[in-house]
Motif scaffolding. Structure first.
Motif, PDB file in Angstrom:
ATOM      1  N   SER A   2       0.853  -1.187   0.000  1.00  0.00           N
ATOM      2  CA  SER A   2       0.000   0.000   0.000  1.00  0.00           C
ATOM      3  C   SER A   2       0.887   1.234   0.000  1.00  0.00           C
ATOM      4  CB  SER A   2      -0.925   0.012   1.219  1.00  0.00           C
ATOM      5  OG  SER A   2      -0.186   0.165   2.418  1.00  0.00           O
ATOM      6  N   GLN A   3       0.287   2.359  -0.365  1.00  0.00           N
ATOM      7  CA  GLN A   3       0.999   3.631  -0.298  1.00  0.00           C
ATOM      8  C   GLN A   3       0.132   4.638   0.432  1.00  0.00           C
ATOM      9  OE1 GLN A   3       1.703   5.132  -4.235  1.00  0.00           O
ATOM     10  NE2 GLN A   3      -0.460   5.259  -4.778  1.00  0.00           N
ATOM     11  N   SER A   4       0.782   5.538   1.154  1.00  0.00           N
ATOM     12  CA  SER A   4       0.057   6.563   1.891  1.00  0.00           C
ATOM     13  C   SER A   4      -0.304   7.716   0.980  1.00  0.00           C
ATOM     14  CB  SER A   4       0.911   7.085   3.051  1.00  0.00           C
ATOM     15  OG  SER A   4       1.009   6.130   4.088  1.00  0.00           O
ATOM     16  N   ILE A   5      -1.501   8.231   1.154  1.00  0.00           N
ATOM     17  CA  ILE A   5      -1.915   9.452   0.471  1.00  0.00           C
ATOM     18  C   ILE A   5      -2.476  10.401   1.525  1.00  0.00           C
ATOM     19  CG2 ILE A   5      -2.358   8.356  -1.753  1.00  0.00           C
ATOM     20  CD1 ILE A   5      -5.310   8.304  -1.114  1.00  0.00           C
ATOM     21  N   TYR A   6      -2.316  11.683   1.285  1.00  0.00           N
ATOM     22  CA  TYR A   6      -2.818  12.713   2.193  1.00  0.00           C
ATOM     23  C   TYR A   6      -3.659  13.701   1.396  1.00  0.00           C
ATOM     24  CZ  TYR A   6       0.454  11.118   5.793  1.00  0.00           C
ATOM     25  OH  TYR A   6       1.125  10.356   6.724  1.00  0.00           O
ATOM     26  N   VAL A   7      -4.798  14.084   1.960  1.00  0.00           N
ATOM     27  CA  VAL A   7      -5.647  15.103   1.341  1.00  0.00           C
ATOM     28  C   VAL A   7      -6.112  16.050   2.444  1.00  0.00           C
ATOM     29  CG1 VAL A   7      -6.430  13.509  -0.457  1.00  0.00           C
ATOM     30  CG2 VAL A   7      -7.815  13.819   1.606  1.00  0.00           C
ATOM     31  N   GLN A   8      -6.497  17.241   2.044  1.00  0.00           N
ATOM     32  CA  GLN A   8      -7.012  18.210   2.993  1.00  0.00           C
ATOM     33  C   GLN A   8      -8.458  17.867   3.330  1.00  0.00           C
ATOM     34  OE1 GLN A   8      -5.339  20.803   4.533  1.00  0.00           O
ATOM     35  NE2 GLN A   8      -7.194  20.902   5.773  1.00  0.00           N
ATOM     36  N   GLY A   9      -8.727  17.662   4.616  1.00  0.00           N
ATOM     37  CA  GLY A   9     -10.085  17.397   5.059  1.00  0.00           C
ATOM     38  C   GLY A   9     -10.768  18.673   5.514  1.00  0.00           C
ATOM     39  N   GLY A  10     -11.848  18.518   6.256  1.00  0.00           N
ATOM     40  CA  GLY A  10     -12.604  19.679   6.705  1.00  0.00           C
ATOM     41  C   GLY A  10     -11.842  20.575   7.651  1.00  0.00           C
ATOM     42  N   THR A  11     -11.001  19.983   8.520  1.00  0.00           N
ATOM     43  CA  THR A  11     -10.266  20.787   9.503  1.00  0.00           C
ATOM     44  C   THR A  11      -8.779  20.453   9.567  1.00  0.00           C
ATOM     45  OG1 THR A  11     -10.776  19.209  11.293  1.00  0.00           O
ATOM     46  CG2 THR A  11     -12.310  21.044  10.958  1.00  0.00           C
ATOM     47  N   LEU A  13      -5.367  17.608   7.794  1.00  0.00           N
ATOM     48  CA  LEU A  13      -4.961  16.608   6.815  1.00  0.00           C
ATOM     49  C   LEU A  13      -5.541  15.244   7.160  1.00  0.00           C
ATOM     50  CD1 LEU A  13      -1.191  17.304   5.977  1.00  0.00           C
ATOM     51  CD2 LEU A  13      -3.185  17.603   4.486  1.00  0.00           C
ATOM     52  N   LEU A  14      -5.980  14.555   6.131  1.00  0.00           N
ATOM     53  CA  LEU A  14      -6.467  13.185   6.262  1.00  0.00           C
ATOM     54  C   LEU A  14      -5.451  12.248   5.631  1.00  0.00           C
ATOM     55  CD1 LEU A  14     -10.154  13.702   5.085  1.00  0.00           C
ATOM     56  CD2 LEU A  14      -9.378  13.440   7.457  1.00  0.00           C
ATOM     57  N   HIS A  79     -17.242  13.776   9.792  1.00  0.00           N
ATOM     58  CA  HIS A  79     -16.563  12.696   9.072  1.00  0.00           C
ATOM     59  C   HIS A  79     -17.131  12.540   7.658  1.00  0.00           C
ATOM     60  CE1 HIS A  79     -14.150  11.308  12.434  1.00  0.00           C
ATOM     61  NE2 HIS A  79     -15.221  11.385  13.206  1.00  0.00           N
ATOM     62  N   VAL A  80     -18.411  12.797   7.492  1.00  0.00           N
ATOM     63  CA  VAL A  80     -19.009  12.778   6.150  1.00  0.00           C
ATOM     64  C   VAL A  80     -18.375  13.872   5.296  1.00  0.00           C
ATOM     65  CG1 VAL A  80     -21.141  13.132   4.831  1.00  0.00           C
ATOM     66  CG2 VAL A  80     -21.168  11.751   6.921  1.00  0.00           C
ATOM     67  N   GLN A  81     -18.161  15.046   5.882  1.00  0.00           N
ATOM     68  CA  GLN A  81     -17.483  16.129   5.170  1.00  0.00           C
ATOM     69  C   GLN A  81     -16.073  15.706   4.766  1.00  0.00           C
ATOM     70  OE1 GLN A  81     -16.667  19.590   7.574  1.00  0.00           O
ATOM     71  NE2 GLN A  81     -16.110  20.860   5.815  1.00  0.00           N
ATOM     72  N   ASP A  82     -15.362  15.048   5.679  1.00  0.00           N
ATOM     73  CA  ASP A  82     -14.014  14.574   5.359  1.00  0.00           C
ATOM     74  C   ASP A  82     -14.038  13.558   4.222  1.00  0.00           C
ATOM     75  OD1 ASP A  82     -12.795  16.146   7.271  1.00  0.00           O
ATOM     76  OD2 ASP A  82     -12.684  14.552   8.773  1.00  0.00           O
ATOM     77  N   LEU A  83     -14.990  12.639   4.264  1.00  0.00           N
ATOM     78  CA  LEU A  83     -15.106  11.655   3.197  1.00  0.00           C
ATOM     79  C   LEU A  83     -15.354  12.341   1.858  1.00  0.00           C
ATOM     80  CD1 LEU A  83     -15.263   8.732   2.196  1.00  0.00           C
ATOM     81  CD2 LEU A  83     -17.672   8.703   2.906  1.00  0.00           C
ATOM     82  N   ALA A  84     -16.188  13.366   1.861  1.00  0.00           N
ATOM     83  CA  ALA A  84     -16.445  14.120   0.633  1.00  0.00           C
ATOM     84  C   ALA A  84     -15.160  14.767   0.126  1.00  0.00           C
ATOM     85  CB  ALA A  84     -17.518  15.178   0.881  1.00  0.00           C
ATOM     86  N   CYS A  85     -14.337  15.279   1.038  1.00  0.00           N
ATOM     87  CA  CYS A  85     -13.057  15.888   0.646  1.00  0.00           C
ATOM     88  C   CYS A  85     -12.147  14.849  -0.002  1.00  0.00           C
ATOM     89  CB  CYS A  85     -12.366  16.494   1.860  1.00  0.00           C
ATOM     90  SG  CYS A  85     -13.152  17.978   2.532  1.00  0.00           S
TER      91      CYS A  85
END
Length: 269
Positions: A2-11, A13-14, A79-85
């Motif tokens: 696996s590889q790590s990915i990071y994205v900006q969440g609601g508040t 980094l995810l 968490h739904v907002q984060d999933l959308a991000c």
């Protein structure tokens, strides 16, 4: 693997783990853990399913390698907002979702809110509403003297889990902060509060437009009768299966069976 990915969440980094390559011909599967878990809970299931699609295991906010929320906004809607991000950042039109416990509620609410984005949904071992309040939390140790002590604790809690998977899950559940001190790798907030206990998603369950699979652990505290009622209220039920001799953490205790049920569900015509 696996590889790590990071994205900006609601508040903040995810963090998520991506297994397999994203292919235009295959809808990716997003998997989510519960309040006591992290993305590694899904490792063996994700490895099996990534032969035919990309599988992305999310560390929900406040857990694993994702940022903690300084405002302690850990409501399911956050968490739904984060999933959308995450899904917006991945940039594909549609996804399959699978969530255990709290992750199942997040997936359910996302699918109800954004029906065009979800092809299929699997909800593992959770009820749509709760009798207990958010502060009525099962006691869990915050600290451990060693990683072996973490493994011993998780073995008692998950007696059927394969040893190698359990060890990986246990070791990735903590951070070393001193020579003989290991602390849980999630916001301490979750040692005393479980915000999803405020949820009531029966109405959203009945609104779901996608085929929905339900899985239940035979030895879990989640009530089978409630999950049977969930099955009856779904517009497009895809089956309710009980996993024998399995507790609440289905992907940890029965990864091969979970992977088999999901593979069958995701590839049905």
């Amino acid at each position: 693997m696996s590889q790590s990915i990071y994205v900006q969440g609601g508040t903040g980094l995810l963090h998520a783990r991506q297994y397999g390559a994203i292919r235009t011909a295959q809808v990716p599967l997003i998997v989510m853990h519960g309040v006591t878990g992290h993305a590694g809970l899904w490792h063996q299931v994700a490895c099996a399913l990534s032969q035919n699609r990309a599988v992305i295991a999310l560390d929900m906010r406040g857990h694993g390698l994702s940022d903690w929320c300084s405002q302690q906004d850990y409501a399911t809607s956050a968490h739904v907002q984060d999933l959308a991000c995450l899904l917006d950042a991945l940039g594909l039109p549609q996804y399959d979702l699978a969530g255990l416990s709290w992750g199942g509620l997040v997936g359910l609410e996302y699918a109800a809110r954004y029906p065009e984005r979800v092809r299929r949904l699997a909800v593992l071992d959770v009820e749509p509403s709760f009798l207990q309040g958010e502060r009525e939390v099962m006691p869990r140790p915050a600290n451990f003297p060693s990683r072996d002590a973490v493994l011993e604790y998780e073995r008692k809690a998950n007696p059927q889990a394969p040893q190698s998977l359990l060890q990986q899950f246990a070791y990735e559940s903590v951070n070393q902060v001193d020579q003989d001190l290991w602390q849980r790798r999630h916001d301490p907030y979750f040692l005393s509060r479980w915000p999803f206990r405020n949820d009531d998603v029966w109405a959203q369950l009945e609104e779901l437009r996608c085929p929905t699979l339900l899985l239940h652990g035979e030895c879990s505290f989640v009530r089978l009768a409630i999950m049977k009622e969930m099955q009856e209220r779904l517009r497009h039920p895809a089956g309710l299966h009980e996993l024998p001799d399995t507790g609440h953490l289905l992907p940890l205790e029965a990864p091969e069976l979970v992977a088999a049920y999901l593979e069958d569900f995701l590839t049905r015509n």
